[in-house]
Scaffold this motif. Structure first.
Motif, PDB file in Angstrom:
ATOM      1  N   SER A 114       6.245   2.757  14.137  1.00  0.00           N
ATOM      2  CA  SER A 114       7.588   3.244  14.458  1.00  0.00           C
ATOM      3  C   SER A 114       8.290   3.720  13.193  1.00  0.00           C
ATOM      4  CB  SER A 114       8.429   2.130  15.103  1.00  0.00           C
ATOM      5  OG  SER A 114       8.816   1.187  14.118  1.00  0.00           O
ATOM      6  N   GLY A 115       9.348   4.485  13.417  1.00  0.00           N
ATOM      7  CA  GLY A 115      10.160   4.952  12.300  1.00  0.00           C
ATOM      8  C   GLY A 115      10.996   3.847  11.686  1.00  0.00           C
ATOM      9  N   GLU A 116      11.182   2.759  12.427  1.00  0.00           N
ATOM     10  CA  GLU A 116      11.996   1.647  11.930  1.00  0.00           C
ATOM     11  C   GLU A 116      11.406   1.047  10.656  1.00  0.00           C
ATOM     12  OE1 GLU A 116      15.036  -0.611  11.261  1.00  0.00           O
ATOM     13  OE2 GLU A 116      15.014   0.886  12.845  1.00  0.00           O
ATOM     14  N   LEU A 117      10.092   0.938  10.596  1.00  0.00           N
ATOM     15  CA  LEU A 117       9.444   0.384   9.396  1.00  0.00           C
ATOM     16  C   LEU A 117       9.711   1.267   8.175  1.00  0.00           C
ATOM     17  CD1 LEU A 117       6.088  -0.668  11.049  1.00  0.00           C
ATOM     18  CD2 LEU A 117       7.842  -2.199  10.171  1.00  0.00           C
ATOM     19  N   LEU A 118       9.657   2.564   8.370  1.00  0.00           N
ATOM     20  CA  LEU A 118       9.942   3.490   7.277  1.00  0.00           C
ATOM     21  C   LEU A 118      11.403   3.383   6.855  1.00  0.00           C
ATOM     22  CD1 LEU A 118       9.155   5.832   5.395  1.00  0.00           C
ATOM     23  CD2 LEU A 118       9.734   7.386   7.264  1.00  0.00           C
ATOM     24  N   ARG A 119      12.313   3.377   7.830  1.00  0.00           N
ATOM     25  CA  ARG A 119      13.742   3.283   7.500  1.00  0.00           C
ATOM     26  C   ARG A 119      14.052   1.996   6.745  1.00  0.00           C
ATOM     27  NH1 ARG A 119      13.763   6.053  12.314  1.00  0.00           N
ATOM     28  NH2 ARG A 119      13.978   4.229  13.639  1.00  0.00           N
ATOM     29  N   LYS A 120      13.382   0.906   7.114  1.00  0.00           N
ATOM     30  CA  LYS A 120      13.594  -0.359   6.413  1.00  0.00           C
ATOM     31  C   LYS A 120      13.087  -0.270   4.973  1.00  0.00           C
ATOM     32  CE  LYS A 120      12.983  -5.304   6.676  1.00  0.00           C
ATOM     33  NZ  LYS A 120      12.412  -6.438   7.374  1.00  0.00           N
ATOM     34  N   ALA A 121      11.923   0.331   4.774  1.00  0.00           N
ATOM     35  CA  ALA A 121      11.379   0.493   3.416  1.00  0.00           C
ATOM     36  C   ALA A 121      12.292   1.368   2.567  1.00  0.00           C
ATOM     37  CB  ALA A 121       9.973   1.091   3.485  1.00  0.00           C
ATOM     38  N   ILE A 122      12.883   2.389   3.179  1.00  0.00           N
ATOM     39  CA  ILE A 122      13.815   3.262   2.456  1.00  0.00           C
ATOM     40  C   ILE A 122      15.082   2.488   2.092  1.00  0.00           C
ATOM     41  CG2 ILE A 122      15.299   5.297   2.662  1.00  0.00           C
ATOM     42  CD1 ILE A 122      13.068   6.459   4.549  1.00  0.00           C
ATOM     43  N   ARG A 126      12.039   0.131  -1.317  1.00  0.00           N
ATOM     44  CA  ARG A 126      10.581   0.081  -1.502  1.00  0.00           C
ATOM     45  C   ARG A 126       9.964   1.472  -1.419  1.00  0.00           C
ATOM     46  NH1 ARG A 126       7.808  -2.511   2.384  1.00  0.00           N
ATOM     47  NH2 ARG A 126       5.966  -2.333   1.080  1.00  0.00           N
ATOM     48  N   PHE A 127      10.662   2.380  -0.742  1.00  0.00           N
ATOM     49  CA  PHE A 127      10.173   3.753  -0.595  1.00  0.00           C
ATOM     50  C   PHE A 127      11.029   4.650  -1.464  1.00  0.00           C
ATOM     51  CE2 PHE A 127       9.032   7.718   1.418  1.00  0.00           C
ATOM     52  CZ  PHE A 127       7.724   7.497   1.823  1.00  0.00           C
ATOM     53  N   ARG A 128      10.409   5.605  -2.109  1.00  0.00           N
ATOM     54  CA  ARG A 128      11.129   6.497  -3.039  1.00  0.00           C
ATOM     55  C   ARG A 128      12.342   7.149  -2.376  1.00  0.00           C
ATOM     56  NH1 ARG A 128       9.895  10.759  -5.782  1.00  0.00           N
ATOM     57  NH2 ARG A 128       8.128   9.777  -6.764  1.00  0.00           N
ATOM     58  N   PRO A 129      13.396   7.409  -3.142  1.00  0.00           N
ATOM     59  CA  PRO A 129      14.566   8.113  -2.590  1.00  0.00           C
ATOM     60  C   PRO A 129      14.167   9.527  -2.152  1.00  0.00           C
ATOM     61  CG  PRO A 129      15.056   7.166  -4.743  1.00  0.00           C
ATOM     62  CD  PRO A 129      13.592   7.014  -4.531  1.00  0.00           C
ATOM     63  N   ALA A 130      14.851  10.035  -1.167  1.00  0.00           N
ATOM     64  CA  ALA A 130      14.577  11.390  -0.682  1.00  0.00           C
ATOM     65  C   ALA A 130      14.901  12.412  -1.760  1.00  0.00           C
ATOM     66  CB  ALA A 130      15.402  11.666   0.565  1.00  0.00           C
ATOM     67  N   ASP A 131      14.150  13.493  -1.775  1.00  0.00           N
ATOM     68  CA  ASP A 131      14.410  14.587  -2.712  1.00  0.00           C
ATOM     69  C   ASP A 131      15.596  15.421  -2.265  1.00  0.00           C
ATOM     70  OD1 ASP A 131      12.157  14.383  -4.684  1.00  0.00           O
ATOM     71  OD2 ASP A 131      11.005  14.454  -2.824  1.00  0.00           O
ATOM     72  N   ALA A 156       2.547  -4.235   0.056  1.00  0.00           N
ATOM     73  CA  ALA A 156       2.692  -4.343   1.513  1.00  0.00           C
ATOM     74  C   ALA A 156       2.376  -5.746   2.008  1.00  0.00           C
ATOM     75  CB  ALA A 156       1.768  -3.341   2.181  1.00  0.00           C
ATOM     76  N   ARG A 157       3.136  -6.147   3.014  1.00  0.00           N
ATOM     77  CA  ARG A 157       2.870  -7.425   3.681  1.00  0.00           C
ATOM     78  C   ARG A 157       2.426  -7.171   5.109  1.00  0.00           C
ATOM     79  NH1 ARG A 157       8.350  -9.943   1.789  1.00  0.00           N
ATOM     80  NH2 ARG A 157       8.012  -9.771  -0.434  1.00  0.00           N
ATOM     81  N   ALA A 158       3.281  -6.530   5.878  1.00  0.00           N
ATOM     82  CA  ALA A 158       2.990  -6.338   7.304  1.00  0.00           C
ATOM     83  C   ALA A 158       2.436  -4.951   7.620  1.00  0.00           C
ATOM     84  CB  ALA A 158       4.253  -6.576   8.125  1.00  0.00           C
ATOM     85  N   VAL A 159       2.603  -3.984   6.711  1.00  0.00           N
ATOM     86  CA  VAL A 159       2.184  -2.608   6.948  1.00  0.00           C
ATOM     87  C   VAL A 159       1.195  -2.196   5.867  1.00  0.00           C
ATOM     88  CG1 VAL A 159       2.993  -0.222   7.166  1.00  0.00           C
ATOM     89  CG2 VAL A 159       4.443  -2.089   7.944  1.00  0.00           C
ATOM     90  N   ASP A 160       0.117  -1.521   6.250  1.00  0.00           N
ATOM     91  CA  ASP A 160      -0.904  -1.114   5.282  1.00  0.00           C
ATOM     92  C   ASP A 160      -0.485   0.062   4.409  1.00  0.00           C
ATOM     93  OD1 ASP A 160      -2.660  -3.040   6.122  1.00  0.00           O
ATOM     94  OD2 ASP A 160      -3.682  -1.732   7.542  1.00  0.00           O
ATOM     95  N   TRP A 161       0.357   0.959   4.913  1.00  0.00           N
ATOM     96  CA  TRP A 161       0.744   2.178   4.220  1.00  0.00           C
ATOM     97  C   TRP A 161      -0.490   3.013   3.870  1.00  0.00           C
ATOM     98  CZ3 TRP A 161       5.641   3.584   4.532  1.00  0.00           C
ATOM     99  CH2 TRP A 161       6.602   2.588   4.726  1.00  0.00           C
ATOM    100  N   ALA A 162      -1.481   2.975   4.761  1.00  0.00           N
ATOM    101  CA  ALA A 162      -2.691   3.774   4.564  1.00  0.00           C
ATOM    102  C   ALA A 162      -2.413   5.206   5.002  1.00  0.00           C
ATOM    103  CB  ALA A 162      -3.836   3.189   5.383  1.00  0.00           C
ATOM    104  N   ILE A 163      -2.833   6.149   4.186  1.00  0.00           N
ATOM    105  CA  ILE A 163      -2.606   7.562   4.478  1.00  0.00           C
ATOM    106  C   ILE A 163      -3.686   8.078   5.421  1.00  0.00           C
ATOM    107  CG2 ILE A 163      -2.674   9.866   3.442  1.00  0.00           C
ATOM    108  CD1 ILE A 163      -1.183   8.750   1.064  1.00  0.00           C
TER     109      ILE A 163
END
Length: 195
Positions: A114-122, A126-131, A156-163
């Motif tokens: 889900s997008g929620e995991l990304l929004r939380k990392a932002i 933990r996730f780079r600031p937007a350009d 990462a703990r709960a998410v792999d962040w695998a590309i």
């Protein structure tokens, strides 16, 4: 040509619908009407990112001179927008843009449920600031995000962040057709297409 490659550490100047409207002193709805009703504007000079169009600022600044009734460009707004995006550079063709991603493309790239995991990392840093932050939406240059992936994976703990290599290749080639690659009608327009 020098404009074909992104200068190191710089990004191309862009404008979303809100910025387009501000540059011409109109409401954002007017930009949509230029597309759907007046047909004076199209997506030829826009990149669709997370379901929204982002136009080349080079195109936007000349748009008012190409319409049947010329429109006045707000120079102060243009200066504000370019300063906000500095260090930047001008691009004349969409094909010259480096790969750009929004939240929808990042969810697909990292195979997130889900997008929620990304929004939380932002939100937690933990996730780079937007350009960019255009029309209220964050946009990133793809390559720095990819370069950050090992650090994301290490912490990462709960998410792999695998590309996803197929999504990455498609984003780099400009052939990505997954979530976010098309404009999805909203509001009254969505009701017309649903019926």
């Amino acid at each position: 040509m020098a404009e074909d490659r992104a200068p190191a550490g710089r990004k191309p100047y862009l404008a979303g619908g809100a910025e387009f409207a501000a540059l011409y002193g109109v409401k954002r709805l007017q930009v949509s009407q230029w597309i759907s009703r007046d047909h004076t504007l199209d997506y030829r000079y826009a990149k669709i990112i997370s379901g929204s169009p982002y136009w080349l600022l080079q195109f936007v600044k000349g748009f008012g001179e190409t319409t049947p009734r010329p429109k006045h460009l707000n120079q102060a707004e243009l200066e504000r927008l370019t300063k906000e995006q500095d260090p930047g550079y001008w691009v004349r063709e969409v094909e010259q843009l480096p790969p750009l991603v929004g939240q929808a493309e990042l969810v697909a790239l990292f195979q997130l449920p889900s997008g929620e995991l990304l929004r939380k990392a932002i939100s937690t840093g933990r996730f780079r600031p937007a350009d960019y932050n255009l029309s209220g939406s964050p946009i990133w240059l793809l390559e720095p995000v990819v370069a950050d992936a090992p650090a994301l994976q290490a912490g990462a703990r709960a998410v792999d962040w695998a590309i996803d290599s197929k999504v990455l290749a498609a984003l780099r080639e400009g052939s990505y057709d997954g979530p976010g690659s098309r404009i999805v009608p909203r509001g009254k327009a969505a009701n017309k297409t649903a019926g």
